[in-house]
Design an enzyme around this catalytic site. Structure first.
Site, PDB file in Angstrom:
ATOM      1  N   CYS A 139       0.444  -8.461   6.065  1.00  0.00           N
ATOM      2  CA  CYS A 139       0.144  -8.921   7.350  1.00  0.00           C
ATOM      3  C   CYS A 139      -0.264 -10.552   6.669  1.00  0.00           C
ATOM      4  O   CYS A 139       0.145 -10.579   5.601  1.00  0.00           O
ATOM      5  CB  CYS A 139      -1.308  -8.230   7.969  1.00  0.00           C
ATOM      6  SG  CYS A 139      -0.526  -6.144   7.834  1.00  0.00           S
ATOM      7  N   ASN A 176      -4.992  -7.330   4.226  1.00  0.00           N
ATOM      8  CA  ASN A 176      -3.426  -7.249   4.504  1.00  0.00           C
ATOM      9  C   ASN A 176      -3.059  -6.864   2.506  1.00  0.00           C
ATOM     10  O   ASN A 176      -3.566  -7.360   2.084  1.00  0.00           O
ATOM     11  CB  ASN A 176      -4.022  -8.705   3.741  1.00  0.00           C
ATOM     12  CG  ASN A 176      -2.227  -9.211   3.507  1.00  0.00           C
ATOM     13  OD1 ASN A 176      -0.794  -8.661   4.100  1.00  0.00           O
ATOM     14  ND2 ASN A 176      -2.288 -10.009   2.992  1.00  0.00           N
ATOM     15  N   SER A 218      17.966 -12.512 -23.224  1.00  0.00           N
ATOM     16  CA  SER A 218      18.130 -14.425 -23.680  1.00  0.00           C
ATOM     17  C   SER A 218      17.471 -14.493 -25.073  1.00  0.00           C
ATOM     18  O   SER A 218      17.193 -15.921 -25.498  1.00  0.00           O
ATOM     19  CB  SER A 218      17.692 -15.015 -22.719  1.00  0.00           C
ATOM     20  OG  SER A 218      16.634 -13.885 -22.327  1.00  0.00           O
TER      21      SER A 218
END
Length: 634
Positions: free
Chosen positions: A2, A78, A401
């Protein structure tokens, strides 16, 4: 997913109500993808905000803003409160709930404390606002790890706030001068961007701030306070020095229990849930644990690098074993540059989405993976990811890596410089890996969580990160330093915990950073093709015909057009410079433009049902030979 945006005004002269409403709708329009299901407005002349909702829990009864029984306390939330059931049970009898929304507990908890103390009881990811309309005071706050964003800008007579920078910029009073010190300069083939800032979270706009993870800011009718920290990792680190070490197996078992609970809580939703499955340890564990109670669709990037490292083979094998729907998605140069019809508008959309002048393979790939997931599963609203498993458990101690032989090499190479820098700054001495944990808190907010949030929000999807439940992070930080070499070297604590769900070929899989392999030329070919396609339209729209700037850009473009490995640097530079100019224009003009955010276009990517570890059509050089000789395994 949201979002909310608005302002607090304390000059006693509010705009007319019609103007306030119109401005709130403009700000809300920038959050439309983030919250496509509903819009709600609160406006009392002092506090005004708009809320855009993605209906994940209690679709019918969870509308926002939220109110207490008397309508005195109003809130916007939210995110997700994962312990809402336990909190609701504790509040029963004293409070009446209007619906089943997890977020409603926030209103009633604040109703009891009337201050920020209630935040300590929340377990979840959130950016929130609470306002006592009777006493005209309240607060904004952000979850402990900074999973959900919250911007703010102080004005002479008020405060602006928003879940996204574009919503903030839609207000005419928002600052909009680009902060050059915040800029990232392209991408590289390693663990981090070229300009990761471990000290603070950037906003890229001078005068705009990001509320930090674990911070709250008080609001009143006459002003707003300074950010105050309500959570820190330091108490857990202190416990690590005060507690006698236990057997390593005990920590593994307890970590597995906490992770099991976290994944279960993160699956709660009244909407379909999916998993982004890289084929690595972290996302595989999430998928396997989730499969006990759910049947999530799993989405994987099928690209030369992910085939070469064996990730695709592991993802396919796991979903086959678990009986989960599997969606391998083909990524290659022709598809991304040509079939996607990558254009200047595409690059502008990405910059707009990211709230930042950023364009890199990881976010581009994830952006298109979200688009594909929503295209083939339109009802999908929640995606679980493996983000955050590495930062606090030693995931970067050795990797594909960046291989290292032992913990002591990791400390010497990566951690000791950070320890010395902290000492030089007068900070309290911590164990080397504790310094790393503290630095990663900011780095997560600056990059990993930022990218996950923005690309998901563009398609109305909520990304959930079960490894970043604060209880898990605190647990890891409280492990005594004497056990760090044993439990955190090569992320042993996670690998051993994963045996509860995964077979040995997955628990022993090496750490592989997204799109990293011996040969990453396929990824850079994608980026170079995108740069070449965009530049002519960019030159026409953004550059003057005779300026020195145009000459510099033209020179870069000529180097990119030549092709070959030597163009990697020029491609990075050209993309970085173009995204910067797009961002700068966006900041300068957004407030004056009527810019409705259109629905996301459907994906043009194809499922890659025919791939195999030996299928070298996507590969070249060492990676192809390696895949043929190992069957996709290392």
């Amino acid at each position: 997913m949201c979002g909310f945006a608005g302002w607090l005004r304390w000059d006693g002269a509010p705009l007319p109500v019609e103007e306030r409403r119109a401005l709130l709708h403009r700000m809300g329009a920038q959050l439309a993808r983030r919250g496509p299901d509903d819009e709600g407005i609160y406006d009392d002349g002092v506090l005004s905000f708009v809320f855009r909702r993605l209906a994940v829990n209690d679709p019918a009864g969870g509308r926002q803003p939220l109110y207490d029984e008397t309508g005195t306390i109003v809130a916007a939330v939210n995110g997700e409160i994962y312990n809402h059931a336990a909190l609701r049970a504790g509040l029963a009898g004293r409070h009446a709930f209007a619906g089943r929304s997890d977020c409603e507990v926030v209103v009633h908890l604040y109703e009891e404390t009337r201050d920020a103390a209630f935040l300590e009881r929340l377990r979840g990811m959130y950016a929130l606002l609470v306002w006592d309309r009777e006493h005209r005071r309240g607060l904004i706050a952000r979850d402990r790890l900074g999973i959900k964003p919250l911007y703010y800008a102080r004005l002479r007579d008020g405060l602006l706030f928003a879940s996204e920078l574009t919503a903030l910029l839609a207000h005419p009073d928002c600052p909009r001068e680009v902060e050059h010190a915040d800029l990232d300069h392209g991408y590289i083939g390693g663990e981090k961007y070229t300009a990761v800032n471990y000290d603070r979270v950037p906003t890229f706009v001078r005068g705009v701030s990001m509320l930090g993870g674990g911070e709250t800011l008080s609001l009143g009718a006459t002003g707003a306070g300074a950010p105050r920290r309500y959570w820190s990792l330091l108490p857990a680190i202190a416990r690590s020095r005060e507690t006698a070490p236990r057997a390593p197996e005990t920590y593994v078992r307890e970590y597995a229990d906490l992770l099991d609970e976290s994944i279960r809580l993160h699956l709660e939703a009244d909407a379909p849930v999916g998993v982004f499955l890289s084929g690595g340890l972290d996302s595989s564990l999430v998928a396997a644990a989730a499969a006990r109670t759910a049947r999530p669709h799993c989405f994987s990037v099928c690209e030369a690098t992910t085939i070469a490292t064996g990730d695709m083979a592991r993802a396919a094998g796991l979903t086959r074993t678990l009986g989960l729907p599997f969606h391998p998605v083909r990524y290659d140069r022709a598809t991304f540059a040509d079939e996607l019809d990558f254009s200047l508008a595409s690059l502008e959309e990405l910059v707009w989405t990211m709230d930042a002048p950023r364009f890199a393979p990881e976010l581009f790939f994830k952006f298109e993976l979200h688009r594909y997931a929503k295209t083939v599963q339109p009802g999908l609203k929640v995606i679980l990811v493996g983000q955050g498993a590495d930062e606090f458990a030693g995931g970067y101690s050795t990797s594909f890596s960046s291989p290292r032989r032992a913990w002591r090499d990791y400390v010497a190479d990566s951690l000791e410089p950070r320890v010395r820098a902290a000492a030089a700054a007068g900070e309290r001495a911590h164990a080397p890996f504790h310094c790393e944990m503290l630095a990663r808190l900011t780095a997560l907010q600056s990059h990993n969580l930022w990218n996950e949030d923005r690309v998901a929000a563009a398609f109305g999807v909520e990304t959930r990160v079960p490894y970043l439940d604060h209880r898990l992070v605190e647990f890891l930080a409280a492990i005594p330093p004497v056990l760090h070499p044993e439990l955190f070297w090569n992320k042993r604590i996670v690998r051993d915990a994963a045996r509860r769900w995964l077979p040995p070929d997955l628990t022993g899989a090496p750490k592989v950073l997204f799109w990293q392999a011996d040969d990453t030329s396929s990824v850079h070919a994608i980026m170079a093709a995108c740069a070449r396609r965009v530049y002519p339209a960019f030159r026409e729209s953004y550059l003057g015909r005779d300026s020195a700037t145009t000459g510099r850009f033209d020179a870069l473009h000529r180097r990119v057009a030549r092709g070959g490995p030597a163009t990697r640097g020029p491609v990075q530079r050209l993309l970085a410079d173009m995204t910067f100019m797009i961002f700068e224009r966006m900041c300068g003009t957004l407030h004056a433009l009527e810019v409705p955010v259109p629905p996301a276009e459907p994906s043009r990517l194809r499922p890659d049902a025919d791939w195999s570890p030996e299928g070298t059509a996507l590969m070249s050089g060492r990676d192809a030979a390696r895949a043929r000789s190992t069957g996709g395994r290392r």
